[in-house]
Design an enzyme around this catalytic site. Structure first.
Site, PDB file in Angstrom:
ATOM      1  N   ARG A 153      37.892 -17.319  -1.961  1.00  0.00           N
ATOM      2  CA  ARG A 153      37.024 -18.453  -2.287  1.00  0.00           C
ATOM      3  C   ARG A 153      37.706 -19.771  -1.919  1.00  0.00           C
ATOM      4  O   ARG A 153      37.060 -20.689  -1.425  1.00  0.00           O
ATOM      5  CB  ARG A 153      36.612 -18.401  -3.746  1.00  0.00           C
ATOM      6  CG  ARG A 153      35.779 -17.128  -3.973  1.00  0.00           C
ATOM      7  CD  ARG A 153      34.844 -17.132  -5.096  1.00  0.00           C
ATOM      8  NE  ARG A 153      33.895 -18.190  -5.156  1.00  0.00           N
ATOM      9  CZ  ARG A 153      32.714 -18.205  -4.541  1.00  0.00           C
ATOM     10  NH1 ARG A 153      32.367 -17.210  -3.740  1.00  0.00           N
ATOM     11  NH2 ARG A 153      31.893 -19.201  -4.714  1.00  0.00           N
ATOM     12  N   LYS A 166      28.819 -14.771   8.625  1.00  0.00           N
ATOM     13  CA  LYS A 166      27.369 -14.869   8.795  1.00  0.00           C
ATOM     14  C   LYS A 166      26.954 -15.091  10.254  1.00  0.00           C
ATOM     15  O   LYS A 166      27.768 -15.495  11.090  1.00  0.00           O
ATOM     16  CB  LYS A 166      26.841 -16.012   7.929  1.00  0.00           C
ATOM     17  CG  LYS A 166      27.051 -15.793   6.441  1.00  0.00           C
ATOM     18  CD  LYS A 166      26.510 -16.989   5.667  1.00  0.00           C
ATOM     19  CE  LYS A 166      26.662 -16.824   4.179  1.00  0.00           C
ATOM     20  NZ  LYS A 166      26.099 -18.003   3.465  1.00  0.00           N
ATOM     21  N   PHE A 204      15.334 -21.693  -1.750  1.00  0.00           N
ATOM     22  CA  PHE A 204      15.913 -21.465  -0.421  1.00  0.00           C
ATOM     23  C   PHE A 204      15.921 -19.994  -0.010  1.00  0.00           C
ATOM     24  O   PHE A 204      16.408 -19.656   1.075  1.00  0.00           O
ATOM     25  CB  PHE A 204      17.347 -22.023  -0.360  1.00  0.00           C
ATOM     26  CG  PHE A 204      18.290 -21.414  -1.373  1.00  0.00           C
ATOM     27  CD1 PHE A 204      18.900 -20.185  -1.144  1.00  0.00           C
ATOM     28  CD2 PHE A 204      18.577 -22.088  -2.559  1.00  0.00           C
ATOM     29  CE1 PHE A 204      19.764 -19.627  -2.069  1.00  0.00           C
ATOM     30  CE2 PHE A 204      19.449 -21.538  -3.502  1.00  0.00           C
ATOM     31  CZ  PHE A 204      20.041 -20.312  -3.249  1.00  0.00           C
ATOM     32  N   HIS A 213      30.466 -15.788   3.444  1.00  0.00           N
ATOM     33  CA  HIS A 213      30.108 -15.492   2.052  1.00  0.00           C
ATOM     34  C   HIS A 213      31.257 -14.699   1.472  1.00  0.00           C
ATOM     35  O   HIS A 213      31.875 -13.891   2.157  1.00  0.00           O
ATOM     36  CB  HIS A 213      28.826 -14.648   1.991  1.00  0.00           C
ATOM     37  CG  HIS A 213      28.604 -14.011   0.658  1.00  0.00           C
ATOM     38  ND1 HIS A 213      27.937 -14.644  -0.357  1.00  0.00           N
ATOM     39  CD2 HIS A 213      29.005 -12.805   0.155  1.00  0.00           C
ATOM     40  CE1 HIS A 213      27.916 -13.848  -1.422  1.00  0.00           C
ATOM     41  NE2 HIS A 213      28.557 -12.724  -1.134  1.00  0.00           N
ATOM     42  N   THR A 248      30.692 -24.510  -0.807  1.00  0.00           N
ATOM     43  CA  THR A 248      29.472 -24.050  -0.132  1.00  0.00           C
ATOM     44  C   THR A 248      28.946 -25.096   0.835  1.00  0.00           C
ATOM     45  O   THR A 248      28.530 -24.781   1.949  1.00  0.00           O
ATOM     46  CB  THR A 248      28.392 -23.702  -1.179  1.00  0.00           C
ATOM     47  OG1 THR A 248      28.924 -22.696  -2.048  1.00  0.00           O
ATOM     48  CG2 THR A 248      27.134 -23.176  -0.524  1.00  0.00           C
ATOM     49  N   ARG A 263      34.848 -23.246   5.918  1.00  0.00           N
ATOM     50  CA  ARG A 263      33.587 -23.996   5.990  1.00  0.00           C
ATOM     51  C   ARG A 263      33.787 -25.399   6.546  1.00  0.00           C
ATOM     52  O   ARG A 263      32.936 -25.897   7.283  1.00  0.00           O
ATOM     53  CB  ARG A 263      32.914 -24.011   4.625  1.00  0.00           C
ATOM     54  CG  ARG A 263      32.356 -22.626   4.278  1.00  0.00           C
ATOM     55  CD  ARG A 263      31.659 -22.622   2.954  1.00  0.00           C
ATOM     56  NE  ARG A 263      31.003 -21.349   2.706  1.00  0.00           N
ATOM     57  CZ  ARG A 263      30.955 -20.764   1.524  1.00  0.00           C
ATOM     58  NH1 ARG A 263      31.515 -21.336   0.464  1.00  0.00           N
ATOM     59  NH2 ARG A 263      30.328 -19.615   1.382  1.00  0.00           N
ATOM     60  N   ASN A 278      26.630 -21.914   6.589  1.00  0.00           N
ATOM     61  CA  ASN A 278      27.998 -22.198   6.150  1.00  0.00           C
ATOM     62  C   ASN A 278      29.005 -21.102   6.511  1.00  0.00           C
ATOM     63  O   ASN A 278      30.079 -21.025   5.939  1.00  0.00           O
ATOM     64  CB  ASN A 278      28.030 -22.525   4.659  1.00  0.00           C
ATOM     65  CG  ASN A 278      27.561 -21.388   3.783  1.00  0.00           C
ATOM     66  OD1 ASN A 278      27.404 -20.253   4.235  1.00  0.00           O
ATOM     67  ND2 ASN A 278      27.343 -21.689   2.518  1.00  0.00           N
TER      68      ASN A 278
END
Length: 140
Positions: free
Chosen positions: A87, A11, A59, A117, A93, A104, A114
């Site tokens: 994951r 991100k 959000f 994704h 998260t 993270r 964070n």
């Protein structure tokens, strides 16, 4: 164990801090191969479409704003149980709840920023991969 593909995104909060290489290394060090990758600057329309599942969540506006604030790396990762492995590598998260050594925990700034994704299921992975990549762009 099955070889599978998953979708992964680095991100803007991470790309703006020049963490693309460090995060990519974590994927590769954990046995995931990058079989497709591109750097994009999401439009509002693209972000709203990609995250449409969250449209009614409080959000959503902040999410779209964050995702359009800078470049994003969209990727297809391949490996044994790639969805679950990715994951686990990403971590919770909320970075405050993420395990030590996860992406993270190491790089995220907050629950909203964070850093990464990843798809949560085979169906989601297929949809998310198809959103960003033509089959001819996936080489591996």
């Amino acid at each position: 164990m099955a070889i599978e593909r998953t979708f992964s995104m680095i991100k803007p909060d991470a790309t703006k801090r020049n963490l693309t290489g460090a995060i990519t290394k974590v994927f590769e060090d954990n046995g995931l191969r990058i079989v497709a990758s591109k750097r994009v600057w999401m439009s509002k329309r693209e972000a709203e479409g990609f995250y449409a599942v969250h449209k009614e969540r409080p959000f959503f506006g902040e999410l779209v704003e964050g995702m359009t604030s800078g470049p994003t790396i969209v990727q297809v990762l391949e490996g044994e149980n790639a969805i679950l492995k990715n994951r686990e590598i990403m971590g919770a998260t909320n970075p405050a709840q993420a395990a030590e050594g996860t992406i993270r925990k190491s790089f995220a700034l907050s629950i909203g920023e964070n850093s990464v994704h990843g798809s949560d299921a085979p169906e989601t992975a297929a949809q998310e991969i198809a959103y960003w990549f033509a089959e001819t762009e996936i080489v591996g």
